[in-house]
Design a protein around this motif. Structure first.
Motif, mmCIF file in Angstrom:
data_model
loop_
_atom_site.group_PDB
_atom_site.id
_atom_site.type_symbol
_atom_site.label_atom_id
_atom_site.label_comp_id
_atom_site.label_asym_id
_atom_site.label_seq_id
_atom_site.Cartn_x
_atom_site.Cartn_y
_atom_site.Cartn_z
ATOM 1 N N GLY A 265 1.023 -1.158 0.134
ATOM 2 C CA GLY A 265 -0.120 0.003 0.011
ATOM 3 C C GLY A 265 1.100 1.188 0.115
ATOM 4 O O GLY A 265 1.856 1.255 -0.614
ATOM 5 N N TRP A 266 0.316 2.226 0.468
ATOM 6 C CA TRP A 266 1.063 3.600 0.777
ATOM 7 C C TRP A 266 1.283 3.688 2.175
ATOM 8 O O TRP A 266 0.372 3.715 2.670
ATOM 9 C CB TRP A 266 0.059 4.807 -0.180
ATOM 10 C CG TRP A 266 1.051 6.013 0.026
ATOM 11 C CD1 TRP A 266 1.624 6.685 -1.230
ATOM 12 C CD2 TRP A 266 0.799 7.235 1.101
ATOM 13 N NE1 TRP A 266 2.307 7.861 -0.639
ATOM 14 C CE2 TRP A 266 1.674 8.016 0.602
ATOM 15 C CE3 TRP A 266 0.320 6.948 2.136
ATOM 16 C CZ2 TRP A 266 1.759 9.221 1.373
ATOM 17 C CZ3 TRP A 266 0.512 8.103 3.192
ATOM 18 C CH2 TRP A 266 1.240 9.178 2.569
ATOM 19 N N VAL B 15 2.645 -1.949 -7.438
ATOM 20 C CA VAL B 15 0.969 -1.279 -7.880
ATOM 21 C C VAL B 15 1.525 -0.204 -9.039
ATOM 22 O O VAL B 15 2.405 0.597 -8.860
ATOM 23 C CB VAL B 15 0.315 -0.595 -6.843
ATOM 24 C CG1 VAL B 15 -0.897 0.262 -7.066
ATOM 25 C CG2 VAL B 15 -0.017 -1.690 -5.648
ATOM 26 N N PRO B 16 0.609 -0.298 -9.958
ATOM 27 C CA PRO B 16 0.766 0.947 -11.052
ATOM 28 C C PRO B 16 0.782 2.191 -10.636
ATOM 29 O O PRO B 16 -0.015 2.533 -9.600
ATOM 30 C CB PRO B 16 -0.688 0.622 -11.850
ATOM 31 C CG PRO B 16 -1.077 -0.885 -11.949
ATOM 32 C CD PRO B 16 -0.567 -1.150 -10.425
ATOM 33 N N GLY B 17 1.855 3.059 -11.058
ATOM 34 C CA GLY B 17 2.167 4.409 -10.371
ATOM 35 C C GLY B 17 3.279 4.292 -9.444
ATOM 36 O O GLY B 17 3.488 5.399 -8.795
ATOM 37 N N PHE B 18 3.521 3.261 -8.539
ATOM 38 C CA PHE B 18 4.501 3.081 -7.786
ATOM 39 C C PHE B 18 5.933 2.520 -8.362
ATOM 40 O O PHE B 18 5.893 1.386 -9.106
ATOM 41 C CB PHE B 18 4.292 1.912 -6.373
ATOM 42 C CG PHE B 18 3.172 2.553 -5.764
ATOM 43 C CD1 PHE B 18 3.427 2.798 -4.415
ATOM 44 C CD2 PHE B 18 1.836 2.940 -6.059
ATOM 45 C CE1 PHE B 18 2.397 3.357 -3.532
ATOM 46 C CE2 PHE B 18 0.812 3.078 -5.231
ATOM 47 C CZ PHE B 18 1.371 3.489 -3.887
ATOM 48 N N GLY C 140 -7.514 -4.192 0.208
ATOM 49 C CA GLY C 140 -8.683 -3.929 -0.977
ATOM 50 C C GLY C 140 -8.435 -4.609 -2.110
ATOM 51 O O GLY C 140 -9.302 -5.166 -2.795
ATOM 52 N N VAL C 141 -7.079 -4.630 -2.660
ATOM 53 C CA VAL C 141 -6.615 -5.525 -4.030
ATOM 54 C C VAL C 141 -7.033 -6.976 -3.811
ATOM 55 O O VAL C 141 -7.750 -7.624 -4.676
ATOM 56 C CB VAL C 141 -5.452 -4.866 -4.423
ATOM 57 C CG1 VAL C 141 -5.164 -5.782 -5.586
ATOM 58 C CG2 VAL C 141 -5.225 -3.452 -4.918
ATOM 59 N N GLY D 1 -2.791 -8.771 1.276
ATOM 60 C CA GLY D 1 -2.420 -7.509 1.601
ATOM 61 C C GLY D 1 -2.592 -6.684 2.574
ATOM 62 O O GLY D 1 -3.582 -7.264 3.346
ATOM 63 N N GLY D 2 -1.989 -5.661 2.639
ATOM 64 C CA GLY D 2 -2.352 -4.772 3.738
ATOM 65 C C GLY D 2 -2.402 -3.287 3.403
ATOM 66 O O GLY D 2 -2.104 -3.034 2.149
#
Length: 384
Positions: A104-105, A137-140, A182-183, A176-177
């Motif tokens: 995650g972020w 993740v796309p964008g990371f 959510g993914v 995931g966390g």
């Protein structure tokens, strides 16, 4: 979704000029005067930033990190025109369970480095082993640049479903966390034939709104504390979500040009969301790993796109009802997590729930990798 470019091996190599530029900017930072007592009540203290900026070059051995990463199989592929970076480590065991881990972020694939060997090659010969897939993740990070503005959670999940299919896995587990929590369920909804189970740390069953008297009466002391902390978060910490969900390009521009700004923005959450509560940055995660994450965001220029994917791409869908995944769900709630089982059970088929009240936080794979690995195994062993 379709593979638009076949996977090929990838090695992390950052030009020395990029690193020199980062450290030069860090050392030349113009810091503000402290506000008030220079504590954490108004943001990261100037004194803490000054210390980290001064030690950044010494604390981050990027060459050593690159060598460590070179020993881990990594690949690039392209799905629906989006570059996807992923780690793929197969166990030596032929009966290994395929497992996708989603970050995650403000995290990244780096979160899972200590977890990989615990999962793929357990010391106990009788323990379940895993083939581990860790996409960015796309964008990371190296899943850059972000192509288009429609990378919703469902679309990201669809890309990861396609990735697992391309890797030849007919049955797999999604874990995931944070955003990854959510993914993982979204992958289950999209791919019930092949995704056989879902495991999350934190992030499901989070309370929303003020509890009524009946809810308070049936809540445990831990659950009441989680209601309290959610209320405090909404009152005191929600500002970063408002900015990243509405002005990701604005914050991305500021953070892509200022190492100190990026460090402060991310450190604020690394400190607030790890355990013990409000520990200084030399705590369980440690300044080296925090600075490695900040360096990765800086070197890949992903601050704005990462904010967009996690906070803006789903637009007004936050909190919207989703189809209940059919898979069994396991969850572990560490001390800093906020999930409540009965609330999670309204959305998921929860069959395993672990409460840890004395350790661990939002960044479980870095803070408590052994306990996280054990819980994933316990959950899946209980399904056999």
């Amino acid at each position: 979704m379709t593979i638009t470019h076949e996977p090929h091996p990838f090695t992390v190599r950052v030009p020395s000029a990029e690193l020199d530029d980062l450290f030069a900017r860090a050392s030349a930072t113009r810091l503000p005067d402290p506000i008030g007592d220079d504590d954490w009540s108004t943001g990261v203290p100037v004194s803490v930033l000054r210390s980290l900026l001064a030690s950044w070059r010494e604390d981050v051995d990027w060459g050593g990190l690159e060598a460590r990463l070179a020993a881990i199989p990594q690949y690039l592929t392209e799905i629906d025109g989006q570059r996807i970076h992923y780690v793929h480590v197969r166990s030596s065991r032929p009966d290994a369970t395929p497992l996708l881990l989603c970050h995650g972020w403000p995290g990244s694939f780096l979160e899972f480095l200590d977890l990989i060997p615990l999962l793929t090659e357990p010391d106990d010969a009788g323990a379940r082993a895993f083939d581990v897939v860790i996409p960015s993740v796309p964008g990371f990070a190296f899943s850059m640049p972000l192509q288009g503005t429609d990378w919703t959670t469902e679309r990201v999940a669809g890309a990861f479903v396609e990735l697992m299919d391309a890797l030849g896995y007919e049955r797999y587990v999604a874990q995931g966390g944070d955003y990854g929590a959510g993914v993982a369920p979204a992958m289950g909804r999209l791919d019930p034939e092949h995704c056989v189970a879902i495991h999350v740390n934190g992030s499901i069953g989070a309370p929303t709104g003020e509890p009524d008297e009946d809810e308070i009466a049936r809540s445990t002391e831990i659950e009441r504390d989680r209601y309290r902390r959610v209320g405090e978060f909404m009152a005191e910490e929600f500002g970063y979500i408002s900015i990243q969900s509405t002005r990701p390009q604005l914050i991305g521009t500021a953070l892509t040009d200022s190492p100190a700004g990026l460090l402060a923005w991310m450190l604020d959450k690394f400190r607030a969301w790890s355990f013990p509560f409000d520990a200084e940055p030399d705590g369980r995660i440690g300044r080296r790993r925090i600075l490695e994450h900040v360096s990765l965001y800086w070197l890949t220029r992903c601050a704005g796109s990462a904010a967009f994917t996690v906070y803006a791409a789903d637009a007004g869908a936050w909190g919207a009802a989703s189809e209940r995944p059919t898979q069994p769900v396991g969850a572990i709630m560490f001390a800093h997590d906020i999930g409540i089982r009965r609330l999670a059970e309204a959305e998921y088929r929860v069959v395993h729930w672990t409460e840890v009240d004395d350790r661990g936080g939002h960044f479980a794979a870095m803070e408590e990798p052994e306990m996280l690995a054990h819980d994933i195994r316990t959950f899946l062993d209980g399904l056999d």
